[in-house]
Write an enzyme that holds these catalytic residues in place. Structure first.
Site, mmCIF file in Angstrom:
data_model
loop_
_atom_site.group_PDB
_atom_site.id
_atom_site.type_symbol
_atom_site.label_atom_id
_atom_site.label_comp_id
_atom_site.label_asym_id
_atom_site.label_seq_id
_atom_site.Cartn_x
_atom_site.Cartn_y
_atom_site.Cartn_z
ATOM 1 N N LYS A 256 0.847 -1.205 0.000
ATOM 2 C CA LYS A 256 0.000 0.000 0.000
ATOM 3 C C LYS A 256 0.878 1.249 0.000
ATOM 4 O O LYS A 256 1.710 1.432 0.884
ATOM 5 C CB LYS A 256 -0.917 0.001 1.238
ATOM 6 C CG LYS A 256 -1.660 1.323 1.475
ATOM 7 C CD LYS A 256 -2.567 1.277 2.717
ATOM 8 C CE LYS A 256 -3.148 2.649 3.048
ATOM 9 N NZ LYS A 256 -3.988 2.667 4.257
ATOM 10 N N LYS A 268 -9.592 12.733 8.956
ATOM 11 C CA LYS A 268 -9.071 12.246 10.232
ATOM 12 C C LYS A 268 -8.952 13.397 11.224
ATOM 13 O O LYS A 268 -8.790 14.545 10.807
ATOM 14 C CB LYS A 268 -7.654 11.671 10.024
ATOM 15 C CG LYS A 268 -7.588 10.347 9.319
ATOM 16 C CD LYS A 268 -6.150 9.854 9.228
ATOM 17 C CE LYS A 268 -6.071 8.517 8.513
ATOM 18 N NZ LYS A 268 -6.702 7.400 9.235
ATOM 19 N N ASP A 279 1.841 6.098 5.791
ATOM 20 C CA ASP A 279 0.848 5.224 5.172
ATOM 21 C C ASP A 279 1.350 4.632 3.845
ATOM 22 O O ASP A 279 0.645 3.885 3.182
ATOM 23 C CB ASP A 279 -0.470 5.994 4.976
ATOM 24 C CG ASP A 279 -1.687 5.105 5.095
ATOM 25 O OD1 ASP A 279 -1.576 4.020 5.703
ATOM 26 O OD2 ASP A 279 -2.759 5.486 4.581
ATOM 27 N N ARG A 342 -7.711 -0.257 1.091
ATOM 28 C CA ARG A 342 -8.296 -1.472 0.492
ATOM 29 C C ARG A 342 -8.737 -1.219 -0.939
ATOM 30 O O ARG A 342 -8.759 -2.132 -1.765
ATOM 31 C CB ARG A 342 -9.443 -1.967 1.387
ATOM 32 C CG ARG A 342 -10.586 -1.017 1.503
ATOM 33 C CD ARG A 342 -11.459 -1.304 2.720
ATOM 34 N NE ARG A 342 -10.854 -0.840 3.967
ATOM 35 C CZ ARG A 342 -11.380 -1.021 5.174
ATOM 36 N NH1 ARG A 342 -12.535 -1.651 5.296
ATOM 37 N NH2 ARG A 342 -10.773 -0.582 6.250
HETATM 38 N N1 BES Z 1 -4.034 4.378 7.083
HETATM 39 C C1 BES Z 1 -5.165 4.138 7.886
HETATM 40 C C2 BES Z 1 -4.937 3.071 8.951
HETATM 41 C C3 BES Z 1 -4.027 3.451 10.072
HETATM 42 C C4 BES Z 1 -4.467 4.267 11.092
HETATM 43 C C5 BES Z 1 -2.747 2.952 10.132
HETATM 44 C C6 BES Z 1 -3.618 4.594 12.139
HETATM 45 C C7 BES Z 1 -1.905 3.260 11.179
HETATM 46 C C8 BES Z 1 -2.344 4.099 12.194
HETATM 47 C C9 BES Z 1 -6.332 3.654 7.029
HETATM 48 O O1 BES Z 1 -6.396 4.154 5.745
HETATM 49 C C10 BES Z 1 -7.573 4.041 7.746
HETATM 50 O O2 BES Z 1 -7.748 5.210 7.963
HETATM 51 N N2 BES Z 1 -8.390 3.099 8.118
HETATM 52 C C11 BES Z 1 -9.593 3.378 8.856
HETATM 53 C C12 BES Z 1 -10.663 2.466 8.345
HETATM 54 C C13 BES Z 1 -12.031 2.814 8.819
HETATM 55 C C14 BES Z 1 -12.488 4.123 8.241
HETATM 56 C C15 BES Z 1 -12.986 1.718 8.409
HETATM 57 C C16 BES Z 1 -9.302 3.106 10.328
HETATM 58 O O3 BES Z 1 -8.557 2.198 10.646
HETATM 59 O O4 BES Z 1 -9.818 3.866 11.154
HETATM 60 ZN ZN ZN Z 2 -4.556 4.707 4.908
HETATM 61 ZN ZN ZN Z 3 -7.353 6.015 5.616
#
Ligand code: BES
Ligand code: ZN
Ligand code: ZN
Length: 495
Positions: A256, A268, A279, A342
């Site tokens: 990714k 966020k 990321d 994803r």
């Molecule tokens: N890159 C983030 C996941 C992440 C968050 C990795 C914090 C490391 C530290 C990913 O793209 C993301 O934001 N995922 C969301 C998914 C949710 C919206 C279903 C998450 O994990 O909150």
């Molecule tokens: Zn992400």
């Molecule tokens: Zn994200």
């Protein structure tokens, strides 16, 4: 003779409660009239893990001896060795010593010698990594160590040990590259910059590199990557790097590459948003790994596929409620634009099937939920194939990059059913976020192709130093490079 070695320090590794010495410890203890024994007897040195005692002695060519603790012999494993070699390397650098001599840590144990020497070199190399390209005052930065001599009593082992050292240096090079890519902030590590790096390392290492631009992605129908990217001014890229080392169906590794994840319209929170420069850690891992794979000349075909984009907000961003079409024709409904990883991996996974891969392994900082599940001590493992999962687990145990499997059962797939599209991109608050994300990905591979997904959200970088792993500093860990290389080396042996 180690005692005549012309270096700034001689380092003698010792176990706790060790009452008799072997090898170089015995030789030096004899030469220094039982000085080491006396220091231990008087309680000045106990041999606890990572304990360091500096002892000046003019009768040695090096003028000083350093005792390094390895802890109890019964607790000694590869991780002990990595931590001890990191502790001493950092100590030597802090003291501004330029060179040191030592032996193989744990040599007296009846274990796999090459794994031990590899762990020792890993601990040394990984701990000395620095990321200072944005520091302007270069004078105050740590100075490099020039040389480390490793003395080995048994000359029959010299050849084997030299080749393990060389191999570990190649692995460390890949890890450094991965850490550099992941540590560099989003403004200096855009999709285009990463594509250039990929091209450069490919031409330097006889790898074959293809870069897909957005026009090509449109032709191919990579709607996931294009949708995530549409809110950004930086063009998306998809990199394909091939290592043709054998005649097997290729093993595909996918990473990714979100060079910055703001969350998009589902933005966020601001605290720690800066960390979302990491990321792209999955991308960094597979690019670092393919460099090492090429340096190691692994006799196996490997293809690295890296989808790269920013996830930003603007008038052209993709939106919750949108339905997008991925490579291969499946559609997904966007519930949350922050679940973007994803979406870009979906295109990469389904595209990877065109290479008829023997196995597909993807690395992604995919979910915060994975950190909730496993903390920062293990990466999440998800797979449609028991053997692949077991092989990766075993690799993680040896390399010190543990992975832990989570289930991919039907109810998790049910959580991502959509009313309007084939699937939706979140489990809509039903919990198990790391698993529903993996279930989403599973929709883009077929059952016949062994596939594993590694969620490295908790392991790709560390927030503070020192942690339990002395060989890492704050920032990227390059997690996954050692894991995948060990796995591939194992596959080569089995062929
Ligand atoms: N890159 C983030 C996941 C992440 C968050 C990795 C914090 C490391 C530290 C990913 O793209 C993301 O934001 N995922 C969301 C998914 C949710 C919206 C279903 C998450 O994990 O909150
Ligand atoms: Zn992400
Ligand atoms: Zn994200």
């Amino acid at each position: 003779m180690i005692k005549e070695s012309k270096v700034d320090a001689i380092v003698i590794p010792l176990f706790k409660n060790q009452n008799s010495f072997t090898g170089y410890a015995k030789e030096i203890d004899g030469f220094l009239n039982k000085k080491i024994s006396t220091l231990i007897k008087n309680g000045d040195f106990k041999g606890d893990k990572n304990e360091i005692l500096l002892y000046p002695d003019q009768s040695l060519t090096s003028k000083r001896l350093i005792l390094l603790g390895l802890g109890l012999i019964k607790d000694c494993n590869l991780e002990t060795i990595r931590n001890a070699s990191a502790s001493i390397a950092l100590y030597i650098r802090d003291k501004n010593f330029k060179s040191y001599s030592t032996s193989i840590f744990g040599e007296e144990l009846d274990s796999n010698l090459s794994d031990f020497i590899q762990a020792q070199i890993e601990g040394t190399k990984l701990s000395l990594y620095t990321f200072n390209k944005f520091k302007s005052d270069k004078k105050s930065l740590p100075k490099p160590i020039n040389s480390l001599n490793i003395y080995v009593k048994d000359s029959k082992k010299h050849k084997e040990i030299s080749s393990v050292i060389k191999e570990t240096e190649y692995i460390a090079e890949g890890i450094s590259l991965a850490r550099d890519i992941a540590n560099t902030p989003g403004n200096n590590m855009t999709p285009s910059i990463i594509a250039n790096i990929a091209q450069n390392i490919s031409s330097e290492n006889s790898l074959k590199c293809e870069i897909f631009d957005e026009k090509k992605m449109k032709e191919l129908g990579m709607g996931g990557l294009l949708s995530v990217s549409q809110g950004s001014n930086e063009p998306a890229k998809l990199i394909v790097i091939r290592h043709d080392g054998g005649n097997n169906d290729p093993i595909v590794i996918i990473g990714k590459g979100v060079t910055f994840d703001s969350g998009g319209i589902s933005i966020k929170p601001s605290p720690k948003m800066d960390e979302m420069k990491f990321d792209k850690s999955g991308a960094a891992t597979v690019i670092g790994a393919i460099k090492s794979i090429s340096l190691l000349k692994l006799p196996i075909n490997v293809i690295a596929i890296v989808p790269l984009t920013e996830n930003l907000l603007s008038g052209s961003s993709y939106k919750p409620g949108d339905v997008i079409t991925h490579y291969g024709g499946k559609t997904s409904e966007i519930m949350n634009t922050d679940a973007e990883g994803r979406l870009i991996l979906a295109d990469a996974l389904s595209y990877s099937l065109t290479y008829k891969p023997k196995a597909i392994i993807d690395f992604a900082t995919l979910t915060g939920a994975c950190i909730v599940a496993l903390g920062t001590h293990a990466s999440g493992l998800f797979s449609n194939n028991k053997k692949l999962a077991r092989d990766l687990f075993n690799s993680g145990q040896i390399t010190g990059e543990p992975v832990w499997e989570l289930p991919l059962w039907q109810p998790y797939y049910d959580q991502i059913k959509s009313d309007v599209a084939d699937i939706k991109n979140t489990g809509s608050g039903g919990g198990g976020g790391a698993i529903t994300a993996a279930a989403f990905l599973a929709n883009f591979v077929n059952k016949q192709t062994p596939w594993a997904h590694l969620d490295i959200a908790g392991t790709a970088w560390i927030q503070s130093n020192p942690g339990d792993k002395k060989y890492f500093s704050k920032g990227s860990t390059g997690v996954g490079v050692r894991l995948i290389i060990r796995y591939l080396q194992q596959q080569c042996k089995l062929k």
